[in-house]
Motif scaffolding. Structure first.
Motif, PDB file in Angstrom:
ATOM      1  N   ALA A 185       0.813  -1.225   0.000  1.00 16.21           N
ATOM      2  CA  ALA A 185       0.000   0.000   0.000  1.00 16.21           C
ATOM      3  C   ALA A 185       0.842   1.269   0.000  1.00 16.21           C
ATOM      4  CB  ALA A 185      -0.944  -0.006   1.195  1.00 16.21           C
ATOM      5  N   ASP A 186       2.013   1.242   0.646  1.00 17.37           N
ATOM      6  CA  ASP A 186       2.845   2.446   0.750  1.00 17.37           C
ATOM      7  C   ASP A 186       3.870   2.569  -0.375  1.00 17.37           C
ATOM      8  OD1 ASP A 186       1.526   3.181   3.083  1.00 17.37           O
ATOM      9  OD2 ASP A 186       2.913   2.066   4.366  1.00 17.37           O
ATOM     10  N   VAL A 187       3.831   1.652  -1.313  1.00 20.25           N
ATOM     11  CA  VAL A 187       4.788   1.686  -2.419  1.00 20.25           C
ATOM     12  C   VAL A 187       4.354   2.749  -3.430  1.00 20.25           C
ATOM     13  CG1 VAL A 187       5.756   0.361  -4.345  1.00 20.25           C
ATOM     14  CG2 VAL A 187       5.395  -0.736  -2.117  1.00 20.25           C
ATOM     15  N   PRO A 188       5.237   3.670  -3.801  1.00 23.59           N
ATOM     16  CA  PRO A 188       4.870   4.716  -4.774  1.00 23.59           C
ATOM     17  C   PRO A 188       4.392   4.107  -6.086  1.00 23.59           C
ATOM     18  CG  PRO A 188       7.004   5.179  -3.770  1.00 23.59           C
ATOM     19  CD  PRO A 188       6.639   3.795  -3.357  1.00 23.59           C
ATOM     20  N   GLU A 189       3.491   4.796  -6.747  1.00 24.60           N
ATOM     21  CA  GLU A 189       2.969   4.289  -8.012  1.00 24.60           C
ATOM     22  C   GLU A 189       3.886   4.666  -9.168  1.00 24.60           C
ATOM     23  OE1 GLU A 189      -1.122   4.262 -10.694  1.00 24.60           O
ATOM     24  OE2 GLU A 189      -0.757   5.927  -9.319  1.00 24.60           O
ATOM     25  N   LEU A 190       4.314   3.654  -9.898  1.00 23.61           N
ATOM     26  CA  LEU A 190       5.025   3.859 -11.150  1.00 23.61           C
ATOM     27  C   LEU A 190       4.238   3.159 -12.247  1.00 23.61           C
ATOM     28  CD1 LEU A 190       8.795   3.299 -10.215  1.00 23.61           C
ATOM     29  CD2 LEU A 190       7.567   5.456 -10.435  1.00 23.61           C
ATOM     30  N   PHE A 191       4.477   3.566 -13.463  1.00 19.62           N
ATOM     31  CA  PHE A 191       3.778   2.972 -14.598  1.00 19.62           C
ATOM     32  C   PHE A 191       4.771   2.082 -15.350  1.00 19.62           C
ATOM     33  CE2 PHE A 191       1.642   6.806 -13.424  1.00 19.62           C
ATOM     34  CZ  PHE A 191       0.293   6.502 -13.545  1.00 19.62           C
ATOM     35  N   SER A 192       4.362   0.851 -15.600  1.00 16.56           N
ATOM     36  CA  SER A 192       5.292  -0.087 -16.211  1.00 16.56           C
ATOM     37  C   SER A 192       4.574  -1.041 -17.150  1.00 16.56           C
ATOM     38  CB  SER A 192       6.032  -0.890 -15.139  1.00 16.56           C
ATOM     39  OG  SER A 192       5.123  -1.684 -14.389  1.00 16.56           O
TER      40      SER A 192
ATOM     41  N   ALA B 103      14.137 -14.750 -29.188  1.00 16.33           N
ATOM     42  CA  ALA B 103      13.360 -13.540 -28.905  1.00 16.33           C
ATOM     43  C   ALA B 103      14.216 -12.482 -28.233  1.00 16.33           C
ATOM     44  CB  ALA B 103      12.171 -13.881 -28.003  1.00 16.33           C
ATOM     45  N   LEU B 104      13.762 -11.220 -28.363  1.00 19.08           N
ATOM     46  CA  LEU B 104      14.288 -10.112 -27.575  1.00 19.08           C
ATOM     47  C   LEU B 104      13.308  -9.859 -26.435  1.00 19.08           C
ATOM     48  CD1 LEU B 104      15.309  -7.610 -30.403  1.00 19.08           C
ATOM     49  CD2 LEU B 104      16.752  -9.314 -29.260  1.00 19.08           C
ATOM     50  N   VAL B 105      13.838  -9.484 -25.280  1.00 18.05           N
ATOM     51  CA  VAL B 105      13.007  -9.197 -24.116  1.00 18.05           C
ATOM     52  C   VAL B 105      13.088  -7.706 -23.817  1.00 18.05           C
ATOM     53  CG1 VAL B 105      12.630  -9.661 -21.667  1.00 18.05           C
ATOM     54  CG2 VAL B 105      13.407 -11.493 -23.171  1.00 18.05           C
ATOM     55  N   LEU B 106      11.921  -7.065 -23.706  1.00 21.65           N
ATOM     56  CA  LEU B 106      11.851  -5.634 -23.427  1.00 21.65           C
ATOM     57  C   LEU B 106      11.005  -5.401 -22.183  1.00 21.65           C
ATOM     58  CD1 LEU B 106      12.458  -5.880 -26.556  1.00 21.65           C
ATOM     59  CD2 LEU B 106      11.218  -3.753 -26.822  1.00 21.65           C
ATOM     60  N   ARG B 107      11.326  -4.345 -21.464  1.00 24.96           N
ATOM     61  CA  ARG B 107      10.448  -3.884 -20.393  1.00 24.96           C
ATOM     62  C   ARG B 107      10.695  -2.397 -20.172  1.00 24.96           C
ATOM     63  NH1 ARG B 107       9.401  -4.743 -13.991  1.00 24.96           N
ATOM     64  NH2 ARG B 107       7.186  -4.315 -14.166  1.00 24.96           N
ATOM     65  N   PHE B 108       9.649  -1.681 -19.737  1.00 22.06           N
ATOM     66  CA  PHE B 108       9.736  -0.239 -19.550  1.00 22.06           C
ATOM     67  C   PHE B 108       9.015   0.163 -18.266  1.00 22.06           C
ATOM     68  CE2 PHE B 108       9.537  -1.357 -24.020  1.00 22.06           C
ATOM     69  CZ  PHE B 108      10.673  -0.760 -24.521  1.00 22.06           C
ATOM     70  N   GLU B 109       9.516   1.240 -17.640  1.00 19.42           N
ATOM     71  CA  GLU B 109       8.912   1.757 -16.412  1.00 19.42           C
ATOM     72  C   GLU B 109       9.171   3.264 -16.352  1.00 19.42           C
ATOM     73  OE1 GLU B 109       8.861  -0.088 -12.105  1.00 19.42           O
ATOM     74  OE2 GLU B 109      10.717   1.068 -12.351  1.00 19.42           O
ATOM     75  N   ALA B 110       8.193   4.020 -15.853  1.00 10.80           N
ATOM     76  CA  ALA B 110       8.352   5.474 -15.761  1.00 10.80           C
ATOM     77  C   ALA B 110       7.424   6.045 -14.701  1.00 10.80           C
ATOM     78  CB  ALA B 110       8.081   6.127 -17.110  1.00 10.80           C
ATOM     79  N   LYS B 111       7.637   7.334 -14.397  1.00  9.77           N
ATOM     80  CA  LYS B 111       6.844   8.000 -13.358  1.00  9.77           C
ATOM     81  C   LYS B 111       5.475   8.435 -13.859  1.00  9.77           C
ATOM     82  CE  LYS B 111      10.738   9.597 -10.553  1.00  9.77           C
ATOM     83  NZ  LYS B 111      11.444  10.773  -9.969  1.00  9.77           N
ATOM     84  N   SER B 112       5.266   8.455 -15.176  1.00 13.73           N
ATOM     85  CA  SER B 112       3.962   8.825 -15.734  1.00 13.73           C
ATOM     86  C   SER B 112       3.695   7.972 -16.965  1.00 13.73           C
ATOM     87  CB  SER B 112       3.929  10.307 -16.117  1.00 13.73           C
ATOM     88  OG  SER B 112       4.761  10.542 -17.246  1.00 13.73           O
ATOM     89  N   GLU B 113       2.434   7.845 -17.310  1.00 15.34           N
ATOM     90  CA  GLU B 113       2.078   7.069 -18.500  1.00 15.34           C
ATOM     91  C   GLU B 113       2.644   7.726 -19.756  1.00 15.34           C
ATOM     92  OE1 GLU B 113      -1.676   4.576 -18.915  1.00 15.34           O
ATOM     93  OE2 GLU B 113      -2.360   6.204 -17.604  1.00 15.34           O
ATOM     94  N   LYS B 114       2.617   9.041 -19.777  1.00 12.51           N
ATOM     95  CA  LYS B 114       3.144   9.766 -20.929  1.00 12.51           C
ATOM     96  C   LYS B 114       4.626   9.471 -21.124  1.00 12.51           C
ATOM     97  CE  LYS B 114       3.505  14.490 -22.829  1.00 12.51           C
ATOM     98  NZ  LYS B 114       4.959  14.574 -22.923  1.00 12.51           N
ATOM     99  N   ARG B 115       5.380   9.545 -20.024  1.00 11.51           N
ATOM    100  CA  ARG B 115       6.819   9.295 -20.117  1.00 11.51           C
ATOM    101  C   ARG B 115       7.100   7.823 -20.444  1.00 11.51           C
ATOM    102  NH1 ARG B 115      11.335  10.454 -22.109  1.00 11.51           N
ATOM    103  NH2 ARG B 115      13.170  10.223 -20.783  1.00 11.51           N
ATOM    104  N   LEU B 116       6.275   6.923 -19.930  1.00 13.51           N
ATOM    105  CA  LEU B 116       6.416   5.504 -20.256  1.00 13.51           C
ATOM    106  C   LEU B 116       6.318   5.308 -21.767  1.00 13.51           C
ATOM    107  CD1 LEU B 116       6.546   2.514 -19.220  1.00 13.51           C
ATOM    108  CD2 LEU B 116       4.043   2.542 -19.270  1.00 13.51           C
ATOM    109  N   GLY B 117       5.332   5.956 -22.380  1.00  5.59           N
ATOM    110  CA  GLY B 117       5.157   5.846 -23.824  1.00  5.59           C
ATOM    111  C   GLY B 117       6.325   6.417 -24.596  1.00  5.59           C
ATOM    112  N   GLU B 118       6.883   7.530 -24.100  1.00  3.17           N
ATOM    113  CA  GLU B 118       8.006   8.173 -24.781  1.00  3.17           C
ATOM    114  C   GLU B 118       9.251   7.280 -24.745  1.00  3.17           C
ATOM    115  OE1 GLU B 118       6.737  12.825 -23.776  1.00  3.17           O
ATOM    116  OE2 GLU B 118       8.325  11.818 -22.627  1.00  3.17           O
TER     117      GLU B 118
END
Length: 456
Positions: A361-368, A426-441
């Motif tokens: 519950a106390d974990v900050p929200e990131l978008f991934s 295969a190639l393996v990808l993963r992404f994470e960011a502080k906002s959905e917009k930045r995640l997409g970028e």
């Protein structure tokens, strides 16, 4: 049998291929002979051999055993077991090594081997060296075979290593894999109200694919948790060394967030605890563990390399995005055991009185994103990653590049990863960011580079 496929079965962490097209009893016998010769050269007298429930596993185990004993090494046949049960045998019965016939979570037509030399899992060139059978016939007396049922001892060992409040209610899904061999026994011994799904081992995997890292394979478990209003749900992969978890609401807990729960518990229990996470894990695993007083290490993906790193660093816990969780320190042997991980989660829930969602519950929200796999032929995938890495450095000079396993590109407000899979073309990808917009970028920028690298 396809000769090229026969060579491709030797992967980074294990041996795996389609039965009859790259791997068969003759090939398994030759690998067993090569393994036996190496074990004998290191002074081994006895090793364990086990098998999962796949349709070809019994015949493969017999061929493997014949190859090993033919080089003068004794075999303790532990029968139908999970991979963690093999590790238990290696740590408690036959410290010279062990092999299990399994293809983990792969489809039914696959089979393979996971191998230990001594107490260490083999990987990389150690595995590839087994492609060369020993020359000539062994002049030593053939090794002996002893059959041993370790299920009861294994169950007692797990039960004695945790403190779980009796009567806790939860659901679990064995996916008709090897987890069903011991899980019902362990939960009964602890007096838990465990509602099991697909506990009968069946190499056809008739109900769903035994891979809990894919959410669609958790559909039955999620339904059970929600309908029965249980505390949580846990699912095991085909050979029960990986775990997937859903919370009390039926929401999937991603592997790195599950690892974070254990990392924080470890950090609070031991000052200066050492925590290892693989390159696919959230930045939160490292930052919050360090905030709790732990020392963290980012490492390569792969159960074998993670176990080796855990031993080298004398680390207390290690976790992968995939659900491989490694418990070290004084309480456990440093290997990945999904059933034990489930018990440790129940232990945390028992002592804190918290539901799983409350633990985060106390974990900050990131978008991934989840783990993303892009098809890429085995013969070019590593070159593609190297080409992408060069282009990334040129385009993003401000970024920090972590290149221990592919390229993890870290920005102030997020990160992206590209690496070559060591188990699939295969190639393996993963992404994470502080906002959905930045995640997409970040995702768009790196995927554009990767697409260009494939064409080079």
């Amino acid at each position: 049998m396809n000769a090229k496929n026969s060579e491709n079965i030797f992967r980074e962490y294990d041996i795996r291929g389609v039965v009859g097209d790259g791997i068969d009893e003759e090939r398994i016998f030759a690998i067993g002979a090569a393994y036996g010769e190496k074990a004998k050269a290191l002074g081994a007298k006895t090793v364990s051999v086990g098998r999962d429930c796949r349709l070809s596993s019994e015949e493969f185990a017999a061929a493997l055993t014949s190859g090993i004993t033919g080089r003068g090494v004794n075999v303790t046949d532990i029968g139908l077991v999970s991979t963690p049960m093999l590790y238990f045998s290696v740590f408690n019965l036959t410290p010279h090594g062990g092999v299990i016939v399994t293809a983990s979570h792969n489809p039914p037509e696959y089979n393979g081997l996971k191998l230990c030399m001594g107490k260490q899992a083999m990987f990389g060139n150690e595995i590839k060296s087994l492609a060369r059978p020993p020359e000539g016939k062994s002049k030593l007396v053939r090794g002996k075979i002893t059959k041993t049922d370790i299920a009861e001892n294994y169950a007692d060992f797990l039960c004695g290593g945790v403190k779980v409040e009796s009567g806790i209610g939860f659901a679990y899904d064995c996916g008709n894999g090897a987890g069903g061999i011991a899980a019902p026994m362990v939960f009964e011994k602890l007096g838990l109200k465990a509602d099991g799904l697909f506990t009968e081992p069946d190499g056809n995997f008739p109900n769903h694919h035994p891979d809990p890292s894919i959410e669609e394979n958790l559909a039955d478990l999620i339904k059970k948790v929600r309908s029965e209003k249980t505390l949580l749900g846990m699912a095991f992969d085909g050979d029960a060394d990986r775990i997937g978890v859903v919370d009390e609401n039926g929401t999937v807990v991603r592997g790195d967030m599950l690892a974070l729960i254990f990392a924080l518990d470890t950090a609070r229990s031991k000052a200066g605890a050492k925590i290892i996470g693989d390159v696919k894990c959230s930045k939160l695993l490292f930052e919050l563990s360090e905030k709790a007083g732990a020392k963290t290490i980012m490492w390569k993906t792969g159960h074998s390399v993670m176990k080796r790193k855990l031993a080298e660093e004398k680390a207390d816990f290690g976790g992968e995005m995939s659900g491989h969780l490694f418990f070290g320190g004084e309480r456990f042997g440093g290997y990945d055991d999904a059933l034990y991980a489930g018990l440790r989660l129940l232990e945390i829930v028992s002592k804190t009185g918290s539901e799983v969602s409350e633990l985060l519950a106390d974990v900050p929200e990131l978008f991934s994103t989840p783990e993303i796999r892009l098809d890429c032929p085995d013969d070019i995938k590593f070159t593609v990653v190297e080409n992408a890495k060069s282009a990334i450095v040129e385009k993003f000079p401000e970024a920090k590049i972590i290149d221990i396993d592919g390229a993890r590109v870290e920005f102030e407000d997020g990160w992206g990863l590209v690496r070559a899979s060591n188990t699939q073309p295969a190639l393996v990808l993963r992404f994470e960011a502080k906002s959905e917009k930045r995640l997409g970028e970040i995702r768009e920028g790196l995927e554009t580079i990767i697409a260009g690298a494939v064409k080079i």
